[in-house]
Write a protein that holds these residues in place. Structure first.
Motif, PDB file in Angstrom:
ATOM      1  N   LYS A 143     -12.917 -16.602  -7.476  1.00  0.00           N
ATOM      2  CA  LYS A 143     -11.567 -17.162  -7.460  1.00  0.00           C
ATOM      3  C   LYS A 143     -10.632 -15.988  -7.676  1.00  0.00           C
ATOM      4  CE  LYS A 143     -11.478 -20.249 -10.725  1.00  0.00           C
ATOM      5  NZ  LYS A 143     -11.094 -21.325 -11.632  1.00  0.00           N
ATOM      6  N   SER A 144      -9.396 -16.097  -7.226  1.00  0.00           N
ATOM      7  CA  SER A 144      -8.486 -14.987  -7.509  1.00  0.00           C
ATOM      8  C   SER A 144      -7.068 -15.483  -7.761  1.00  0.00           C
ATOM      9  CB  SER A 144      -8.499 -13.985  -6.350  1.00  0.00           C
ATOM     10  OG  SER A 144      -7.986 -14.601  -5.195  1.00  0.00           O
ATOM     11  N   ILE A 145      -6.350 -14.704  -8.569  1.00  0.00           N
ATOM     12  CA  ILE A 145      -4.930 -14.935  -8.776  1.00  0.00           C
ATOM     13  C   ILE A 145      -4.276 -13.588  -8.495  1.00  0.00           C
ATOM     14  CG2 ILE A 145      -3.276 -16.114 -10.264  1.00  0.00           C
ATOM     15  CD1 ILE A 145      -5.402 -16.192 -12.443  1.00  0.00           C
ATOM     16  N   ALA A 146      -3.145 -13.614  -7.810  1.00  0.00           N
ATOM     17  CA  ALA A 146      -2.524 -12.341  -7.455  1.00  0.00           C
ATOM     18  C   ALA A 146      -1.177 -12.162  -8.135  1.00  0.00           C
ATOM     19  CB  ALA A 146      -2.378 -12.248  -5.944  1.00  0.00           C
ATOM     20  N   ALA A 147      -0.885 -10.913  -8.491  1.00  0.00           N
ATOM     21  CA  ALA A 147       0.411 -10.548  -9.057  1.00  0.00           C
ATOM     22  C   ALA A 147       0.904  -9.299  -8.335  1.00  0.00           C
ATOM     23  CB  ALA A 147       0.262 -10.269 -10.551  1.00  0.00           C
ATOM     24  N   THR A 148       2.220  -9.143  -8.267  1.00  0.00           N
ATOM     25  CA  THR A 148       2.767  -7.999  -7.538  1.00  0.00           C
ATOM     26  C   THR A 148       3.154  -6.838  -8.462  1.00  0.00           C
ATOM     27  OG1 THR A 148       4.917  -9.065  -7.612  1.00  0.00           O
ATOM     28  CG2 THR A 148       3.633  -9.350  -5.596  1.00  0.00           C
ATOM     29  N   ASP A 149       3.280  -7.116  -9.751  1.00  0.00           N
ATOM     30  CA  ASP A 149       3.554  -6.020 -10.686  1.00  0.00           C
ATOM     31  C   ASP A 149       2.978  -6.355 -12.067  1.00  0.00           C
ATOM     32  OD1 ASP A 149       5.388  -7.730 -12.022  1.00  0.00           O
ATOM     33  OD2 ASP A 149       6.980  -7.128 -10.648  1.00  0.00           O
ATOM     34  N   ALA A 150       3.092  -5.420 -12.978  1.00  0.00           N
ATOM     35  CA  ALA A 150       2.473  -5.576 -14.297  1.00  0.00           C
ATOM     36  C   ALA A 150       3.096  -6.722 -15.099  1.00  0.00           C
ATOM     37  CB  ALA A 150       2.577  -4.265 -15.077  1.00  0.00           C
ATOM     38  N   GLU A 151       4.432  -6.900 -14.954  1.00  0.00           N
ATOM     39  CA  GLU A 151       5.082  -7.976 -15.715  1.00  0.00           C
ATOM     40  C   GLU A 151       4.572  -9.346 -15.266  1.00  0.00           C
ATOM     41  OE1 GLU A 151       9.153  -6.892 -15.140  1.00  0.00           O
ATOM     42  OE2 GLU A 151       8.798  -5.167 -16.453  1.00  0.00           O
ATOM     43  N   ASP A 152       4.499  -9.480 -13.963  1.00  0.00           N
ATOM     44  CA  ASP A 152       3.965 -10.691 -13.344  1.00  0.00           C
ATOM     45  C   ASP A 152       2.515 -10.918 -13.824  1.00  0.00           C
ATOM     46  OD1 ASP A 152       3.916 -12.806 -11.641  1.00  0.00           O
ATOM     47  OD2 ASP A 152       3.699 -11.639  -9.786  1.00  0.00           O
ATOM     48  N   ALA A 153       1.756  -9.849 -13.807  1.00  0.00           N
ATOM     49  CA  ALA A 153       0.345  -9.921 -14.214  1.00  0.00           C
ATOM     50  C   ALA A 153       0.211 -10.314 -15.680  1.00  0.00           C
ATOM     51  CB  ALA A 153      -0.336  -8.577 -13.966  1.00  0.00           C
ATOM     52  N   GLN A 154       1.108  -9.781 -16.509  1.00  0.00           N
ATOM     53  CA  GLN A 154       1.072 -10.094 -17.945  1.00  0.00           C
ATOM     54  C   GLN A 154       1.294 -11.589 -18.175  1.00  0.00           C
ATOM     55  OE1 GLN A 154       0.609  -7.656 -20.634  1.00  0.00           O
ATOM     56  NE2 GLN A 154       0.166  -9.596 -21.651  1.00  0.00           N
ATOM     57  N   LYS A 155       2.220 -12.162 -17.394  1.00  0.00           N
ATOM     58  CA  LYS A 155       2.484 -13.606 -17.519  1.00  0.00           C
ATOM     59  C   LYS A 155       1.242 -14.412 -17.149  1.00  0.00           C
ATOM     60  CE  LYS A 155       7.356 -13.385 -16.517  1.00  0.00           C
ATOM     61  NZ  LYS A 155       7.993 -12.973 -15.263  1.00  0.00           N
ATOM     62  N   ILE A 156       0.594 -13.998 -16.081  1.00  0.00           N
ATOM     63  CA  ILE A 156      -0.612 -14.703 -15.643  1.00  0.00           C
ATOM     64  C   ILE A 156      -1.712 -14.578 -16.706  1.00  0.00           C
ATOM     65  CG2 ILE A 156      -2.502 -14.687 -13.950  1.00  0.00           C
ATOM     66  CD1 ILE A 156      -0.405 -13.855 -11.842  1.00  0.00           C
ATOM     67  N   LEU A 157      -1.832 -13.384 -17.230  1.00  0.00           N
ATOM     68  CA  LEU A 157      -2.859 -13.105 -18.231  1.00  0.00           C
ATOM     69  C   LEU A 157      -2.657 -13.952 -19.482  1.00  0.00           C
ATOM     70  CD1 LEU A 157      -5.250 -11.161 -18.596  1.00  0.00           C
ATOM     71  CD2 LEU A 157      -3.689  -9.561 -19.683  1.00  0.00           C
ATOM     72  N   ASP A 158      -1.378 -14.191 -19.822  1.00  0.00           N
ATOM     73  CA  ASP A 158      -1.081 -14.962 -21.023  1.00  0.00           C
ATOM     74  C   ASP A 158      -1.509 -16.423 -20.916  1.00  0.00           C
ATOM     75  OD1 ASP A 158      -0.152 -12.793 -22.365  1.00  0.00           O
ATOM     76  OD2 ASP A 158       1.950 -13.105 -21.822  1.00  0.00           O
ATOM     77  N   ASP A 159      -1.531 -16.977 -19.701  1.00  0.00           N
ATOM     78  CA  ASP A 159      -1.973 -18.372 -19.658  1.00  0.00           C
ATOM     79  C   ASP A 159      -3.219 -18.650 -18.811  1.00  0.00           C
ATOM     80  OD1 ASP A 159       1.155 -19.076 -18.099  1.00  0.00           O
ATOM     81  OD2 ASP A 159      -0.688 -18.420 -17.133  1.00  0.00           O
ATOM     82  N   SER A 160      -3.929 -17.594 -18.441  1.00  0.00           N
ATOM     83  CA  SER A 160      -5.243 -17.825 -17.852  1.00  0.00           C
ATOM     84  C   SER A 160      -6.129 -16.716 -18.387  1.00  0.00           C
ATOM     85  CB  SER A 160      -5.182 -17.757 -16.332  1.00  0.00           C
ATOM     86  OG  SER A 160      -4.920 -16.447 -15.918  1.00  0.00           O
ATOM     87  N   SER A 161      -7.410 -16.833 -18.249  1.00  0.00           N
ATOM     88  CA  SER A 161      -8.235 -15.739 -18.748  1.00  0.00           C
ATOM     89  C   SER A 161      -9.142 -15.220 -17.641  1.00  0.00           C
ATOM     90  CB  SER A 161      -9.040 -16.172 -19.964  1.00  0.00           C
ATOM     91  OG  SER A 161      -9.648 -17.416 -19.692  1.00  0.00           O
ATOM     92  N   PRO A 162      -8.648 -14.254 -16.890  1.00  0.00           N
ATOM     93  CA  PRO A 162      -9.454 -13.702 -15.797  1.00  0.00           C
ATOM     94  C   PRO A 162     -10.707 -13.000 -16.322  1.00  0.00           C
ATOM     95  CG  PRO A 162      -7.473 -12.383 -16.110  1.00  0.00           C
ATOM     96  CD  PRO A 162      -7.338 -13.571 -17.001  1.00  0.00           C
TER      97      PRO A 162
END
Ligand code: CA
Length: 230
Positions: free
Chosen positions: A29-48
């Motif tokens: 499965k994958s989730i994509a982010a375009t920058d670190a801030e975006d990625a940080q938000k994703i990381l905060d509510d999912s656990s890749p």
């Protein structure tokens, strides 16, 4: 089904789309982010289970974000593979010890990428002990001894199941009959090499009922290869 989840952080649209496609095809499965801030938000509510992180990002660079993550107890164990450009970045990442689990230099082949990801996941213990092996639409459940394509279950013998388990964990490589005998039946068992051919034929017949006989390929003069790619 528990597919492993990979966070892709890449600002270039074409590369990001390619990464997502390759990961999906490999059964992740994958989730994509375009920058670190975006990625940080994703990381905060999912656990890749793993992060594929581009070095050169607008704003906070990939390597800077990586350093921050490695300082946080909550995130420091998430395996990270850095994507770098050939040359200076590559030299730096080699010398840095910045905490990346691995790095891949652009351009890379999908095969190399997937192999590196699997290696890092294995090292970090995320793959080991996984009851399910998923590759494309194929799923092999080692606990329930079930093999399926999409929602269709395949009727395979225990030997063919072991053969598929070996193939699915070693895709895209050619194995001789002797190697397959060693790996699937074990060295201590004496079986004629043509027994392999019999099992391969049966396996292909079962796969062909689902239009997938092309998964197990004959490499003339050498042996067999399992591949999702023709
Ligand atoms: Ca970039």
């Amino acid at each position: 089904m528990s597919r492993l989840n990979i966070l892709v952080v890449e600002d270039e649209d074409a590369i990001r789309a390619m990464l997502v496609m390759v990961l999906e095809q490999a059964g992740f499965k994958s989730i994509a982010a375009t920058d670190a801030e975006d990625a940080q938000k994703i990381l905060d509510d999912s656990s890749p289970d793993l992060i594929l992180l581009d070095w050169m990002l607008p704003g906070i660079s990939g390597v800077e974000w990586l350093r921050r993550l490695k300082k946080e107890p909550m995130y420091r164990d998430v395996p990270i593979i850095l994507l770098t450009a050939r040359g200076e970045e590559e030299d730096k990442v080699r010398g840095l010890g910045c905490g990346a689990d691995d790095y891949i230099t652009k351009p890379f082949s999908p095969k190399e990428l997937v192999a590196r990801i699997r290696a890092v996941l294995r090292r970090s213990g995320k793959i080991q002990g996984l009851a399910q092996i998923a590759l494309g639409d194929l799923v092999l459940d080692t606990e329930q001894h079930r093999l399926s394509i999409g929602d269709k279950q395949l009727e395979v013998s225990p030997t063919e199941f072991r053969l598929m388990q070996f193939f699915m964990t070693h895709p895209d490589k050619v194995y001789s009959r002797t190697q397959l005998l060693d790996q699937v039946w074990g060295r201590s068992v004496y079986i004629e090499e043509r027994t392999i051919d019999v099992h391969i034929r049966r396996l292909r017949k079962i796969l062909s009922e689902h239009g997938r006989e092309d998964l197990v390929q004959t490499v003339r003069g050498f042996g067999y290869r399992f591949s999702l790619i023709d």
